[in-house]
Enzyme design. Structure first.
Site, PDB file in Angstrom:
ATOM      1  CD1 TRP A 195      -2.532   1.783   0.513  1.00 21.08           C
ATOM      2  CD2 TRP A 195      -1.864   1.943   2.656  1.00 21.08           C
ATOM      3  NE1 TRP A 195      -3.154   2.872   1.074  1.00 21.08           N
ATOM      4  CE2 TRP A 195      -2.766   2.994   2.380  1.00 21.08           C
ATOM      5  CE3 TRP A 195      -1.327   1.839   3.944  1.00 21.08           C
ATOM      6  CZ2 TRP A 195      -3.132   3.928   3.339  1.00 21.08           C
ATOM      7  CZ3 TRP A 195      -1.697   2.771   4.896  1.00 21.08           C
ATOM      8  CH2 TRP A 195      -2.594   3.799   4.598  1.00 21.08           C
ATOM      9  CG  ASP A 276      -1.946  -2.381   7.480  1.00 21.52           C
ATOM     10  OD1 ASP A 276      -3.037  -2.255   8.065  1.00 21.52           O
ATOM     11  OD2 ASP A 276      -1.584  -1.634   6.551  1.00 21.52           O
ATOM     12  CE  LYS A 312     -10.042   0.415   3.143  1.00 15.16           C
ATOM     13  NZ  LYS A 312      -9.492   0.919   1.936  1.00 15.16           N
TER      14      LYS A 312
HETATM   15  N1  PGU Z   1      -3.571  -0.404   5.389  1.00 19.51           N
HETATM   16  C1  PGU Z   1      -3.898  -0.866   4.187  1.00 19.51           C
HETATM   17  C2  PGU Z   1      -3.271  -2.111   3.691  1.00 19.51           C
HETATM   18  C3  PGU Z   1      -4.853  -0.186   3.401  1.00 19.51           C
HETATM   19  O1  PGU Z   1      -5.170  -0.666   2.223  1.00 19.51           O
HETATM   20  C4  PGU Z   1      -5.436   0.995   3.896  1.00 19.51           C
HETATM   21  C5  PGU Z   1      -6.406   1.780   3.083  1.00 19.51           C
HETATM   22  C6  PGU Z   1      -5.064   1.418   5.188  1.00 19.51           C
HETATM   23  C7  PGU Z   1      -4.138   0.688   5.890  1.00 19.51           C
HETATM   24  C8  PGU Z   1      -5.583   2.635   5.853  1.00 19.51           C
HETATM   25  O2  PGU Z   1      -6.901   2.804   5.892  1.00 19.51           O
HETATM   26  P1  PGU Z   1      -7.604   3.786   6.916  1.00 19.51           P
HETATM   27  O3  PGU Z   1      -8.672   4.454   6.133  1.00 19.51           O
HETATM   28  O4  PGU Z   1      -6.589   4.729   7.428  1.00 19.51           O
HETATM   29  O5  PGU Z   1      -8.141   2.917   7.965  1.00 19.51           O
HETATM   30  N2  PGU Z   1      -6.199   1.799   1.716  1.00 19.51           N
HETATM   31  C9  PGU Z   1      -7.185   2.227   0.770  1.00 19.51           C
HETATM   32  C10 PGU Z   1      -7.806   3.562   1.090  1.00 19.51           C
HETATM   33  C11 PGU Z   1      -7.273   4.806   0.492  1.00 19.51           C
HETATM   34  C12 PGU Z   1      -5.959   5.205   1.083  1.00 19.51           C
HETATM   35  O6  PGU Z   1      -4.952   5.024   0.400  1.00 19.51           O
HETATM   36  O7  PGU Z   1      -5.945   5.685   2.227  1.00 19.51           O
HETATM   37  C13 PGU Z   1      -6.620   2.092  -0.640  1.00 19.51           C
HETATM   38  O8  PGU Z   1      -7.315   2.450  -1.571  1.00 19.51           O
HETATM   39  O9  PGU Z   1      -5.531   1.543  -0.792  1.00 19.51           O
END
Ligand code: PGU
Length: 467
Positions: A195, A276, A312
């Site tokens: 990510w 994570d 999510k």
């Molecule tokens: N860890 C991972 C692996 C994730 O995919 C995401 C969110 C988070 C943590 C953090 O999410 P929080 O909203 O802070 O709880 N990833 C999404 C959301 C958009 C972003 O980049 O924040 C994504 O689209 O990859």
């Protein structure tokens, strides 16, 4: 004509982080950790190149800004995609950039169980006083139980330090600050790819990181040998960042036997696993199945970090609700770790927001609502699985080249890693109005059954006609 004036500034002022490190400096010497990254004063302080050593003066036009030395930051590779999507006026446009669940009508979705609980909360007229630094006690209790299972010995023996965090991101950032402060020699190993924000988080916390192999483009699968070799080669006592389930962006997870081998190696090398968990219950539809990796490590008596998010699985994206858990080998260590997490949180944001924490605590605390949540989670996970299948079927039906698209069905979670390169991904956007990240990731949660054929046409064109 702009008049001129002279501005006096204190030079060589340490960067914000340098002043933070001063707290831990020895004999008045400023201690900046060698993170392998350039965070020198030259980079941060636009005036640092001035010759004068004590105070500097500069001549500036009144119309000039003191912020002229600040360059425009690039758009965020994920959240920036939504901004570009909004600006597109085409009716064909499709936002598969951000990982956010949409209905079949491609509308944002608030879970029914969330609406119910919010009504209850309103009726009760609960107050909005500050939470303690560690967050809402009822939330911290249920979040650790959801993760480890209520009967897990680590919970019963109070070996888990849990603090409410600002969703997954804020929880990861807290842990990064803890690593920076108490493990100054350690580095974090992150998967390649991962990510996008992981690197930013550790960079900003000044924690050095390096990558371990994870994705094999040849097989569009897991490079397990590469992963093992890189974790083995890392210095003892490294933190190994692992995605608990539904790896982002690849959608490829180790199988249970591979998780066992990863745990063996991490124990052997005295590394610290750092999970994570952003998709518990959202990947498979089952909260327990999606926590299996974390529980496997905890059952071995290992100390570990786990960041959680309710963005999510409960659709609470903008409520910023999550938690940081540190499993320790004793209740005493857990209490001390928790006290230090609080100490880090206090000057950062003082205490976390209450609304999302109450929603989670109330949903999980009521058996009927809890069951309703599980059913809605299964529904969301099910819809994503359906569009995954339909996309695969459409690709197979339309693509006459004989290319094997079955990797799409092997991936899990809300994303599919298409294997499209940056130019091909740009073609998806520029020609087909399909918004996605440049690494070839698409969010299936933003796709409807009705749009699968169109998406298949776009992918086939980009794959075969763009190099
Ligand atoms: N860890 C991972 C692996 C994730 O995919 C995401 C969110 C988070 C943590 C953090 O999410 P929080 O909203 O802070 O709880 N990833 C999404 C959301 C958009 C972003 O980049 O924040 C994504 O689209 O990859």
């Amino acid at each position: 004509m702009a008049s001129l004036l002279s501005v006096s500034l204190t030079s060589a002022s340490p960067s914000p982080s340098a002043s933070l490190s001063t707290q831990e400096s020895h004999k008045g010497k400023l201690k900046l950790r060698n993170s392998g990254l350039s965070f020198t004063n030259e980079k941060i302080n636009p005036f640092a190149n001035e010759k004068s050593s004590g105070r500097i003066s500069m001549v500036a036009a009144v119309n000039a800004s003191r912020f002229d030395g600040i360059a425009m930051a690039p758009p965020d590779p994920i959240l920036g995609v939504s901004e570009a999507f909004k600006a597109d006026t085409s009716e064909l446009k499709l936002n598969l950039g951000v990982g956010a669940y949409r209905t079949e009508e491609l509308q944002p979705y608030v879970l029914n169980v969330v609406k119910k609980v919010e009504n209850l909360m309103l009726e009760r007229g609960e107050n909005k006083e500050y939470l303690p630094i560690e967050g809402l006690a009822a939330f911290n209790k249920v979040t650790a139980e959801l993760l480890f299972g209520a009967d897990n010995p680590v919970i019963k023996e109070q070996k888990v330090a849990t603090v409410q965090g600002l969703s997954g991101t804020g929880s990861l950032r807290l842990a990064a600050a803890l690593i920076e402060r108490y493990f100054p020699e350690a580095k974090v190993l992150i998967s390649s790819p991962t990510w996008g924000n992981h690197k930013n988080i550790f960079n900003d916390a000044r924690v050095p990181w390096s990558e371990y192999r994870y994705y094999d483009p040849k097989t569009v699968g897991l490079d397990f040998e590469g992963m093992i070799a890189d974790i083995k080669a890392a210095p003892e006592g490294s933190f190994v960042l692992l995605h608990g389930c539904a790896h982002n962006p690849t959608g490829i997870d180790p199988i249970p036997e591979q998780w066992e081998k990863i745990a063996d190696l991490i124990q052997e090398k005295n590394h610290i696993p750092f999970f994570d968990v952003a998709y518990q219950g959202f990947a498979s539809g089952s909260l327990d199945a999606d926590a299996a990796s974390v529980r496997l490590f905890a059952a071995r008596g290992m100390e570990l970090f786990v960041a959680q998010s309710y963005s999510k699985n409960l659709g609470l994206y903008s409520e910023r609700i999550g938690a940081m858990n540190v499993v320790c080998t004793s209740a005493g260590a857990a209490a001390r770790v928790k006290s230090q997490l609080k100490r880090i949180a206090r000057p950062m944001y003082s205490n976390p927001p209450i609304h999302g924490a109450r929603i989670v605590a109330n949903v999980v605390g009521d058996p009927a609502l809890f069951n309703e949540w599980k059913a809605e989670m299964e529904m969301m996970a099910g819809r994503i699985k359906n569009v995954r299948q339909k996309l695969y079927d459409s690709l197979c039906a339309k693509d006459k080249s004989g290319k094997d698209w079955s990797f799409i069905l092997e991936q899990i979670g809300m994303f599919s890693f298409t294997g499209l390169n940056q130019t091909q991904s740009e073609n998806m956007t520029n020609k087909w109005h399909v918004y996605m990240t440049k690494d070839g990731r698409i969010s299936l949660a933003g796709l409807s059954l009705a749009k699968c054929e169109y998406l298949a046409d776009a992918i086939i064109d980009s794959f075969h006609n763009v190099s």
